[in-house]
Design a protein around this motif. Structure first.
Motif, mmCIF file in Angstrom:
data_model
loop_
_atom_site.group_PDB
_atom_site.id
_atom_site.type_symbol
_atom_site.label_atom_id
_atom_site.label_comp_id
_atom_site.label_asym_id
_atom_site.label_seq_id
_atom_site.Cartn_x
_atom_site.Cartn_y
_atom_site.Cartn_z
ATOM 1 N N PRO A 83 0.732 -1.274 -0.266
ATOM 2 C CA PRO A 83 -0.068 -0.270 -0.092
ATOM 3 C C PRO A 83 0.768 0.859 0.195
ATOM 4 C CG PRO A 83 -0.208 -1.019 2.545
ATOM 5 C CD PRO A 83 0.483 -1.812 1.698
ATOM 6 N N VAL A 84 1.696 1.721 -0.755
ATOM 7 C CA VAL A 84 1.821 2.970 -1.274
ATOM 8 C C VAL A 84 1.003 4.029 -1.030
ATOM 9 C CG1 VAL A 84 4.493 1.539 -2.148
ATOM 10 C CG2 VAL A 84 1.968 2.268 -3.648
ATOM 11 N N GLU A 85 2.459 5.118 -0.463
ATOM 12 C CA GLU A 85 1.461 6.396 -0.694
ATOM 13 C C GLU A 85 0.982 6.948 -1.931
ATOM 14 O OE1 GLU A 85 2.552 5.997 3.532
ATOM 15 O OE2 GLU A 85 3.748 5.624 1.304
ATOM 16 N N VAL A 86 1.960 6.528 -2.954
ATOM 17 C CA VAL A 86 2.159 6.817 -4.473
ATOM 18 C C VAL A 86 2.500 5.875 -5.762
ATOM 19 C CG1 VAL A 86 2.436 8.626 -6.063
ATOM 20 C CG2 VAL A 86 2.294 9.424 -3.762
ATOM 21 N N LEU A 87 1.696 5.785 -6.033
ATOM 22 C CA LEU A 87 1.410 5.124 -7.120
ATOM 23 C C LEU A 87 1.580 5.394 -8.632
ATOM 24 C CD1 LEU A 87 2.660 2.168 -8.811
ATOM 25 C CD2 LEU A 87 -0.039 1.093 -8.456
ATOM 26 N N CYS A 88 2.728 5.750 -9.080
ATOM 27 C CA CYS A 88 2.365 6.019 -10.717
ATOM 28 C C CYS A 88 3.378 5.648 -11.999
ATOM 29 C CB CYS A 88 3.797 7.213 -11.345
ATOM 30 S SG CYS A 88 4.068 7.902 -10.465
ATOM 31 N N LEU A 89 1.708 5.161 -12.221
ATOM 32 C CA LEU A 89 1.516 4.309 -13.850
ATOM 33 C C LEU A 89 1.834 4.795 -15.040
ATOM 34 C CD1 LEU A 89 -2.019 2.892 -13.112
ATOM 35 C CD2 LEU A 89 0.624 2.090 -12.699
ATOM 36 N N GLN A 90 2.252 4.122 -15.978
ATOM 37 C CA GLN A 90 2.555 4.247 -17.747
ATOM 38 C C GLN A 90 2.002 3.555 -18.652
ATOM 39 O OE1 GLN A 90 5.475 3.802 -15.227
ATOM 40 N NE2 GLN A 90 5.174 5.414 -14.644
ATOM 41 N N GLU A 91 2.084 3.908 -19.774
ATOM 42 C CA GLU A 91 0.896 3.193 -20.845
ATOM 43 C C GLU A 91 -0.219 2.030 -20.194
ATOM 44 O OE1 GLU A 91 2.833 0.949 -24.133
ATOM 45 O OE2 GLU A 91 4.251 0.608 -22.432
ATOM 46 N N THR A 92 -0.447 3.439 -19.689
ATOM 47 C CA THR A 92 -2.448 3.015 -19.372
ATOM 48 C C THR A 92 -3.173 2.734 -20.477
ATOM 49 O OG1 THR A 92 -2.589 5.246 -19.160
ATOM 50 C CG2 THR A 92 -1.987 3.893 -17.422
ATOM 51 N N LYS A 93 -3.246 3.360 -21.615
ATOM 52 C CA LYS A 93 -3.580 2.935 -22.947
ATOM 53 C C LYS A 93 -5.201 3.029 -22.772
ATOM 54 C CE LYS A 93 -0.047 -0.334 -23.991
ATOM 55 N NZ LYS A 93 0.888 -1.528 -25.237
ATOM 56 N N VAL A 94 -5.641 3.716 -21.603
ATOM 57 C CA VAL A 94 -7.313 3.967 -21.956
ATOM 58 C C VAL A 94 -7.798 5.422 -21.635
ATOM 59 C CG1 VAL A 94 -7.136 3.367 -19.966
ATOM 60 C CG2 VAL A 94 -8.624 3.405 -20.746
ATOM 61 N N ILE A 95 -8.724 6.417 -22.547
ATOM 62 C CA ILE A 95 -8.677 6.735 -23.029
ATOM 63 C C ILE A 95 -9.637 7.240 -20.762
ATOM 64 C CG2 ILE A 95 -9.364 7.932 -24.837
ATOM 65 C CD1 ILE A 95 -12.351 6.477 -24.293
ATOM 66 N N ASP A 96 -10.041 8.722 -20.380
ATOM 67 C CA ASP A 96 -9.992 8.732 -19.383
ATOM 68 C C ASP A 96 -11.705 8.467 -19.097
ATOM 69 O OD1 ASP A 96 -7.598 10.182 -19.300
ATOM 70 O OD2 ASP A 96 -8.377 11.995 -18.951
ATOM 71 N N GLN A 97 -12.451 8.319 -19.454
ATOM 72 C CA GLN A 97 -14.051 7.924 -19.096
ATOM 73 C C GLN A 97 -13.679 6.496 -19.242
ATOM 74 O OE1 GLN A 97 -12.950 10.097 -21.562
ATOM 75 N NE2 GLN A 97 -14.445 10.061 -23.337
ATOM 76 N N ASP A 98 -13.195 5.609 -19.753
ATOM 77 C CA ASP A 98 -13.128 4.107 -19.759
ATOM 78 C C ASP A 98 -11.547 4.004 -18.264
ATOM 79 O OD1 ASP A 98 -15.117 4.107 -21.663
ATOM 80 O OD2 ASP A 98 -13.463 4.165 -23.308
ATOM 81 N N PHE A 99 -11.480 4.801 -17.871
ATOM 82 C CA PHE A 99 -10.339 4.099 -16.477
ATOM 83 C C PHE A 99 -11.403 3.396 -15.711
ATOM 84 C CE2 PHE A 99 -7.138 3.856 -13.958
ATOM 85 C CZ PHE A 99 -5.839 3.876 -14.134
ATOM 86 N N PRO A 100 -10.649 2.072 -15.224
ATOM 87 C CA PRO A 100 -11.242 1.755 -14.370
ATOM 88 C C PRO A 100 -10.781 1.984 -13.216
ATOM 89 C CG PRO A 100 -9.464 0.552 -14.896
ATOM 90 C CD PRO A 100 -9.702 1.803 -16.177
ATOM 91 N N ARG A 101 -11.830 3.368 -12.924
ATOM 92 C CA ARG A 101 -11.582 3.910 -11.026
ATOM 93 C C ARG A 101 -11.912 3.387 -10.046
ATOM 94 N NH1 ARG A 101 -10.568 9.651 -12.532
ATOM 95 N NH2 ARG A 101 -10.563 9.905 -9.752
ATOM 96 N N LEU A 102 -13.421 3.268 -10.098
ATOM 97 C CA LEU A 102 -13.816 1.930 -9.326
ATOM 98 C C LEU A 102 -12.771 1.074 -8.077
ATOM 99 C CD1 LEU A 102 -16.282 2.861 -7.453
ATOM 100 C CD2 LEU A 102 -17.117 1.172 -8.397
ATOM 101 N N PRO A 103 -12.136 0.226 -8.303
ATOM 102 C CA PRO A 103 -11.730 -0.459 -7.928
ATOM 103 C C PRO A 103 -10.437 -0.391 -7.686
ATOM 104 C CG PRO A 103 -12.531 -1.384 -10.029
ATOM 105 C CD PRO A 103 -12.198 -0.142 -9.945
ATOM 106 N N PHE A 104 -9.939 1.244 -8.001
ATOM 107 C CA PHE A 104 -8.575 1.293 -7.079
ATOM 108 C C PHE A 104 -9.178 2.645 -6.350
ATOM 109 C CE2 PHE A 104 -7.709 0.375 -11.011
ATOM 110 C CZ PHE A 104 -6.510 -0.715 -10.582
ATOM 111 N N GLU A 105 -10.608 3.651 -6.434
ATOM 112 C CA GLU A 105 -10.719 4.218 -5.474
ATOM 113 C C GLU A 105 -11.882 3.863 -4.136
ATOM 114 O OE1 GLU A 105 -12.397 8.430 -8.182
ATOM 115 O OE2 GLU A 105 -13.899 6.210 -8.071
ATOM 116 N N GLU A 106 -12.389 2.694 -4.236
ATOM 117 C CA GLU A 106 -12.258 1.556 -3.023
ATOM 118 C C GLU A 106 -11.332 1.178 -2.226
ATOM 119 O OE1 GLU A 106 -14.294 -1.742 -5.027
ATOM 120 O OE2 GLU A 106 -16.242 -0.531 -5.461
ATOM 121 N N LEU A 107 -9.884 1.873 -2.458
ATOM 122 C CA LEU A 107 -8.933 1.061 -2.253
ATOM 123 C C LEU A 107 -8.266 2.287 -1.136
ATOM 124 C CD1 LEU A 107 -7.095 -1.085 -4.221
ATOM 125 C CD2 LEU A 107 -7.877 -2.361 -2.353
#
Length: 276
Positions: free
Chosen positions: A40-64
């Protein structure tokens, strides 16, 4: 959203920043979730996400309990930052810092995102690969590095925060960052001009966090899917954390976690984590 600890100054609060080229967040979603549960790092930086913003799977990470900052595009590129507390002064791309006169076409590809967390400005990058030495994409990469230097200089001139510049740099800076450095001068990610361009950027006052703790070769963050690269440890160290002086001094570890690369259908990269 889960409750979070009170924000403290970096002088009294340990924090971990991880960088990971996931090579498609939707393909690797469950792997990233599992990794964050165990790390459970304080900050995670991701590259090559390969998805437009509105299709990003936000909810599972927000639930964390993470706050998500996303700069993506369809099928290619894309960067994102997850943080356990809201970030300040988040901007995407070069243009907002250096203006349109310098950036030209470079923000058409979504490769740069930055924000301030716990008094540290974090810059998350996905540097162009360059394809082949001498190609049009190679010269684009070299021009991109020139804009990056102006971008980082501007940030340092206008802010008081220490700086952590992390991501997939697509450059092995030294021969020991490659499993076999023979014929490197003609190999993308190791050519003299690429290395020179990255070293020039570091002259503004940045140091390699990993090399503070380990000066040996044989440590890699990327292995080609082809020819059994990971199984044979035919890797490259091209994912980095570069730190300004005071932050470099505060760093207490920087590690490469190879465990995710052992999974079924992994990213070809693995996380690199720096701790202050």
């Amino acid at each position: 959203m889960a409750s979070q600890p009170t924000i403290k100054n970096i002088n009294t609060y340990f924090m971990k920043v991880a960088s990971w080229n996931v090579n498609s967040i939707r393909t690797r979603q469950s792997q990233v979730i599992d990794w964050l549960k165990n790390n459970p790092v304080e900050v995670l930086c991701l590259q090559e996400t390969k998805v437009i913003d509105q299709d990003f799977p936000r909810l599972p990470f927000e639930e964390l309990g993470y706050h998500l900052y996303i700069f993506g595009q369809k099928a290619y590129n894309g960067v994102a930052i997850f943080s356990q507390q809201p970030m300040e002064d988040v901007t995407m791309g070069f243009t907002s810092i250096v203006g349109e006169s310098l950036t030209q076409e470079f923000d058409e590809q979504k490769r740069v995102i930055t924000g301030i967390f716990q008094g540290v400005r974090i810059v998350n990058l996905y540097v162009p690969n360059g394809s082949e030495v001498g190609s049009e994409k190679y010269h684009y990469k070299l021009r991109w590095f020139k804009v990056l230097k102006e971008y980082l200089k501007k940030i340092l001139e206008e802010s008081t925060q220490e700086l952590c510049v992390c991501g997939d740099f697509n450059v092995a800076l030294e021969d020991k960052d490659i499993y076999d450095s023979k014929r490197k001068e003609n190999h993308i990610m190791a050519s003299p001009l690429e290395r020179e361009a990255l070293r020039d950027i570091l002259t503004i006052g940045l140091k390699d966090g990993f090399r503070k703790f380990n000066d040996e070769g044989g440590h890699f963050s990327w292995w080609d899917y082809r020819t059994g690269g990971f199984e044979r440890n035919r890797g490259w160290r091209i994912d980095h954390h570069y730190l300004t002086d005071k932050l470099y001094e505060k760093a207490i570890s920087c590690i490469i976690d190879i465990a995710p690369r052992k999974l079924i259908k992994p990213s070809d990269h693995t996380p690199v984590i720096v701790e202050f």
